[in-house]
Structure formats: structure tokens, C-alpha cells
Design an enzyme around this catalytic site. Sequence first.
Site, PDB file in Angstrom:
ATOM      1  N   GLN A 175     -16.704  -6.023  -4.502  1.00 16.63           N
ATOM      2  CA  GLN A 175     -17.902  -6.336  -3.712  1.00 16.63           C
ATOM      3  C   GLN A 175     -18.799  -5.115  -3.528  1.00 16.63           C
ATOM      4  OE1 GLN A 175     -17.408  -9.245  -0.318  1.00 16.63           O
ATOM      5  NE2 GLN A 175     -15.308  -8.515  -0.451  1.00 16.63           N
TER       6      GLN A 175
ATOM      7  N   TYR B 263      -1.337  -3.743   4.983  1.00 13.99           N
ATOM      8  CA  TYR B 263      -2.665  -3.350   4.521  1.00 13.99           C
ATOM      9  C   TYR B 263      -3.230  -2.229   5.388  1.00 13.99           C
ATOM     10  CZ  TYR B 263      -7.730  -3.595   3.880  1.00 13.99           C
ATOM     11  OH  TYR B 263      -9.052  -3.275   3.676  1.00 13.99           O
TER      12      TYR B 263
ATOM     13  N   LYS C 199      -3.859   1.700   4.230  1.00 12.92           N
ATOM     14  CA  LYS C 199      -5.228   2.237   4.263  1.00 12.92           C
ATOM     15  C   LYS C 199      -5.301   3.477   5.157  1.00 12.92           C
ATOM     16  CE  LYS C 199      -8.582   0.908   2.687  1.00 12.92           C
ATOM     17  NZ  LYS C 199      -9.250   1.332   1.429  1.00 12.92           N
TER      18      LYS C 199
ATOM     19  N   THR D 200     -10.971   0.816   6.706  1.00 12.30           N
ATOM     20  CA  THR D 200     -11.015  -0.507   7.320  1.00 12.30           C
ATOM     21  C   THR D 200     -10.782  -0.484   8.831  1.00 12.30           C
ATOM     22  OG1 THR D 200      -9.849  -2.657   7.351  1.00 12.30           O
ATOM     23  CG2 THR D 200      -8.553  -0.741   6.763  1.00 12.30           C
TER      24      THR D 200
END
Length: 286
Positions: A11, A126, A130, A102
Amino acid sequence: MNILITGCRGQLGSELQLLEEQHPQHTFFNTDVAELDITNKRAVERFVIDHAIDGIVNCAAFTAVDRAEQDQQLCGLLNTLAPGYLAAAIEQRGGWLIQISTDYVYDGTNHRPYREDDPVCPNSTYGRTKLSGEEEARLQCSHTMIIRTAWLYSSFGNNFVKTMLRLGREREELGVIFDQIGTPTYARDLASAIFAIISQGVKPGVYHYSNEGVTSWYDFTKAIHRLAGITTCHVRPLLTDEYPTPAARPHYSVLDKSKIKRDYALDIPYWEDSLSECIQNHLLIP
């Protein structure tokens, strides 16, 4: 400068590519796994040296939050080890790294927007990988900027907006979580901010970036359907407990953006204005 973009087919990477022609003074090397395996330390070192890279924007990541609970090894490779490899390679060149991170590094128990110096406490694989990637990047490169973002969407790739558009057209009824609060981020706005940062000079440290405003996934969905003209799908609010997932999500992950607005004089768009732009102008309406 010679600038390496990783994850160029995702993205954010796709949005960066669209804006590159506005910056002809730089040479961009757009890579994904086919062009550069960032989990291969030697391959990263060779690429950075051979192409005389001055700066890196690392958009590559393992972002399938629920799948990460079962595929922890690959998630760790992409989200933790790879940023360290990129950082070490660019440090040898005296260059800079922008590492995209994030809101999942926070546990979501705050009652005010998270500032960059608030304690981190990820509650998913996740989020943990990160956060470890942030730490590796900063350890290996003295000129690392971390940008934590949230609820990213675009006309490219797989994301919440495209999923809700598809389900809204396919179903008569849809249940969506209403007790998780955050801010959607249009990837093109983040891409524009990154170019503003590069133009003004990359500053080491942690920064937050999302669009302005606050919403829930339920209200986000209602706005998506309204802006796309979807009227035949009834959207029901759900509690998180009614929709269990393998990975825990933060209940509140609104990000305080005062620091990045102050340091780079950014005018950040309101989330619903950006959502409208994405839906109306970027082929999300058939």
C-alpha cells in the site's frame, strides 16, 4: 540522493511510487522480494553498496496480524531481523533509514492519544515483532526515524476499506467492531508526509503519523458505505468479545501527532476527507 524503497508493491510503497516523479532530483530504487530479499543480510549489504544508496524507506512488513500468531518465524524475519539488516547496511554508508511501524506497539489502555514517549506494551506477535524491528533499526543505524502509523488503507493491496466495500456490495448485513477506537490513515497522505520529511531532512527518533480525527471500526465502515453510495447493507455494531480473533487488538490507539506537525510543519488531512478522496478518485467505485 539514491533512495531505496522496500515493499514497493504494498500500500505505502505503491503510493510512494506514484509521487516519485514529483521529486526528479532523487533516484529511486523500488524493490519488493523479487528484486531484493531483505531477510538476506548479504543481499541487502550488496544492494546498498552497489547502488550507492543514501537513504532507505522500509515499507516492507508482515502485516497479516492474525496469521502472525501461527507464522511467528516469518513475521520475526520480516518485521525484526530485516529492519536491522537494512539499518546496518545504510549505517556503513553514513545514510538514513525511515522505518515504518505501528500503533500495535501499544496495549490500547490509554484514555488520551499516545505520545511517542509513552510506554510501549504490544499484546500480539505482530506488535512485538514490529517493536523489536524498531529497536534493531535504531541500534544498527544512528540516523533512524521510526514512523508509527495506524489503520492504513489505500486503493492498492488488501485493506479494511476495500474489504468493507466488497462485503457491503455482497451482503445484506454486516457486523463490525465498535469498541476499538483509532484513526484511519490514507497511505497517500503518509507518502506525501514522507517526501516532506526527506526534503526537509530526516531526523532520528520516533514520530507518529495518522490522519486527523478519531473513529471506531463501525463508524469507519458506515462512512465507507455512505461515501461509496452503498445503501443495501445493514451494518451492526459488535463488541470485541463478540468477534474473537487469534491476535489481540488495542482498544484505543489514537496517536498524538504534535511532534511531527511541529518538526515538519505538516498540515494533516481529516480522516473522512481523505477517505472520500480515496473512494471517489481512485477507482474504488466500479
